[in-house]
Design a protein around this motif. Sequence first.
Motif: not given
Length: 167
Positions: A17, A92, A120, A126
């Motif tokens: 991420g 997230r 995002m 996420q």
Amino acid sequence: MKRVGVYPGTFDPITLGHIDIIRRGAKLVDKLVVGLSTNPSKTPMFTIEERLAMIRREVAGIDGDIEVVTFDSLLMDFADREGASIIVRGLRAVSDFEYEYQMAGMNQQLNDRVETVFLMADVSLQPIASRLVKEIALYGGAIDKFVPAAVAAEVGARVATIGRKGN
């Protein structure tokens, strides 16, 4: 004049991420400074030097001008030092937004010349959080879906030295 952005975090460890946000954030600015911070409220698994080496290795192949440095100051002081006009933050979930919204407001009060940009996280990334990656690893779970292979190996080696939890 170069547009400089700062992406701050503790990156303990760096996740897929984080790498996604770095890759995408680097496209928004001429130079992205990944700021590895100390956070007195967290107990890191890796030293700042180990995390610095991890991040530098993992971002080496990303297109763009990316620099990885440490800082131990207010984020807005760090942004000023780096000549940044943008703070890049990843989101997230709604809970992230509430915290980040408050931080962005406080940072705006400290320095209104620096804007916060929220990205995002990719939908598939996420749920990933460094805290959860460490917890999974400490209980013997596989983390290879959440971090680069070299990072998974480093986390595994660290868990082997500090000991797994549970039976």
